[in-house]
Design an enzyme around this catalytic site. Sequence first.
Site, short mmCIF file in Angstrom:
data_model
loop_
_atom_site.label_atom_id
_atom_site.label_comp_id
_atom_site.label_asym_id
_atom_site.label_seq_id
_atom_site.Cartn_x
_atom_site.Cartn_y
_atom_site.Cartn_z
N PRO A 646 0.75 -1.24 -0.01
CA PRO A 646 -0.02 0.00 -0.01
C PRO A 646 0.76 1.09 -0.04
O PRO A 646 0.22 2.46 -0.60
CB PRO A 646 -0.82 -0.15 1.49
CG PRO A 646 -0.80 -1.39 1.73
CD PRO A 646 0.66 -2.16 1.16
N LYS A 715 -3.89 -5.97 -9.77
CA LYS A 715 -3.71 -5.33 -10.82
C LYS A 715 -2.87 -4.36 -10.93
O LYS A 715 -2.49 -3.89 -9.93
CB LYS A 715 -5.25 -5.05 -11.26
CG LYS A 715 -6.12 -6.19 -11.62
CD LYS A 715 -7.56 -5.71 -12.19
CE LYS A 715 -8.57 -5.38 -11.34
NZ LYS A 715 -9.88 -5.70 -11.70
N GLU A 719 -0.38 3.42 -13.93
CA GLU A 719 -1.14 4.38 -14.60
C GLU A 719 -2.43 5.03 -14.40
O GLU A 719 -3.15 5.67 -14.80
CB GLU A 719 -1.18 3.89 -16.27
CG GLU A 719 0.28 3.81 -16.54
CD GLU A 719 0.47 3.04 -18.14
OE1 GLU A 719 0.14 1.85 -17.99
OE2 GLU A 719 0.78 3.47 -18.92
MO1 MOS Z 1 4.00 3.05 -19.94
S1 MOS Z 1 3.52 4.77 -21.27
O1 MOS Z 1 3.46 1.75 -20.96
O2 MOS Z 1 5.42 3.24 -19.55
#
Ligand code: MOS
Length: 757
Positions: A646, A715, A719
């Site tokens: 975490p 997961k 991003e």
């Molecule tokens: Mo990411 S843009 O696939 O490092």
Amino acid sequence: MDEQHMDERQQRRRTAPAALIGAPLDRVEGRLKVTGRALYAGDHAPEGPLAYGYVVESTIARGRIAAIDTEAASRMAGVVLIVTHRNAPAQAPYGPPKVAQRFQRAKPALDSDRIQYYGQPVALVIADSFEAARAAAALVKVRYTPEWGARYNMRAELRNADTPDGINAGMPHDTAVGNFDQAFAAAPVQLDVTYTTPYEHVNPMEPHATVARWHGDRLVVHTSTQGVNNCQIAIAKTFNLPAENVRVVCKHVGGGFGAKVPIHADAVLAAMGARLTGRPVKVALTRQQTFANTNHRTETRQRLRLGATRDGRLTALAHDVIEQTARYDEFAEQTAAFTRSLYAAPNRLTSHRVVRLDLPPSDIMRAPGEAPGALSLECAMDELAHRLAIDPIALRERNEPTVDPERNVPFSTRGLVACMREGAERFGWARRPSTPGALRDGRWLVGYGMSAAIRPNYLQACKAEVKLFPDATARVRLSMTDIGTGTYTILTQIAAETLGLPMEAVRVELGDSDFPPSPGSGGSWGAASSGSAVLDACTALRGKLAAAATTDAASPLYRGDPARAVMAGGRLQADGKAESLRALLARAAPGGIIAMGEIQRGKDYVDYSQHAYGAHFAEVGVDPDSGEIRLRRMLGVFAAGRILNPKTARSQMIGGMIWGVGAALMEESWVDPRYGAFVNRDLASYHVPAHADIPAIEAIFLDEHDDKANPLGAKGVGELGICGAGASLANAVFNATGVRVREYPLTLDKVFAALRA
Ligand code: MOS
């Protein structure tokens, strides 16, 4: 997130081997980094007299080199060699863009007199010192023959937009379900809006750098890369070498954000310079040089059409994107791809078109697709909610799909509604004024905004090796990289817990193409892919030990059931019996024992729609007289499967959210319309959020375990944090002011003009 604030004693208690996965542990390499002992690519000091290469960049965007005068530069003290297209070694042609393995293709440099973008390398000056190389580079005189008809302005070329071959991540460029045109025309409520997002650049703290050295026919490259295997193959292809003749090493990376997935001129030119001089050569791109010679995010123009019933059910949804690609290359960001999975609507369209310009190729940058895409769709949803006088969360809940709306397969897990509800509760969403412009704090207009977050979950093939030594310590090896995200730490946690050893007894070694292959870090697949391979290797090792113990009359586990064996506290245990690993190894494997593990995509990968989700909440203040926007607080709530650590995961989310603040309010690369150059090529003029821009930001995770994703149930999180983050600010600006700016970034001049109008 109470775990963040546990005192050290509590944290130690939590690190008992049985509960390592999921514990908020400090980075295992943290001390190395803060004491300056973690070596980055450019820090690498090879044996032998190091030479320094400095890149000379073109000052036109399209044309040919007519002449290069290197006379004066060659006479400078310390200059060893100047490489241009006239004396560069033969290289493979630029790899075809339309291949699945884009990141493994040949990328020659100085291979012809042709110029295809402003800033393209035209010479490499190699000298005994960086300063000498840089000074000599300034004396290299290049004469060009420009070609007419160069195009730099996407907005002026929209009618020349082309259909790309495909979009990033192998997805189709267009999709259609039902009959959008008919349904949109018949919809009682129609929203048709166009948003634009600007060019952006990655700007990792550590710019690109490579130190290369040849040992006979074998090239050893220390470079800053997100994936050593892709890098190895790309360099080998460029120089027509067998891949096994190239070794790529990368132990620490100061940020990648997509730009270090492909190779760039620093790697190719360092290898070339080292070959030609017979010396180790270092090429480090300056911050300014990274703007033309690494990755940038494309500018986009996105048209959103939402048709809905008066009670807020979407009947038609279209997301049409126009973006930039290079004339000589093709990359199409998957800007509208996430829209295919986010909301239910029986009639739908998505499309991607590219405008070919004489600019460097656009390429992947953190959350390619969702990051700029959500800045439009998630604001369009807010616009629709306002038009219908429905709460934005209620509107999203009303359009929650039961299966993936375009692929028609079930979701593995779908935490969007839970994230929105938890976030609303914690953020005090109920206090949001339903009428824009209704809340003031002194001179500030105050507004609340929210946005959904969605990010596909990828899994890539990965292998790992684990070795258990006779002293009951373990070594894990795989070619995986740690790009600052915490990979060393989570892999140590996974191995230590599975092997029943303390963290200190496990050494994870990464970033070497001689180690078992991995996909590297990118696409947020790193933790799940590499973690699953390490888990598999450790499980296999336990199996080997169990087989040895249960068939060895000298072991207390003799004739026990090997399938029931567990490793804990430095011992192998089964059926209430136990033997210490040291004793067992001394007899059964005095040289230690090795096991391999791997992961690859299975049936669940295609049978389920797999995504991580989240909800962002932002409160902003807008100065009604200047249009200045200040973020006041922000919350992200995420559902991303099992969270392996975490603390490092939260750091990922916060970083992504801050980038979302930058995307909403300040980040933008400008193209000089006369020369096709990115002009704001430094952090003084390319604005990113500074500490004073970022008040209290919090990120929390919901409990989740996605058993369809991988054996760990985790997961990707790398991003997810940026996805939708900026839209929550833009929606808060609308809530504060009642004005909607659809051209990112929302700088004060645009907000000011909208307020005046
Ligand atoms: Mo990411 S843009 O696939 O490092």
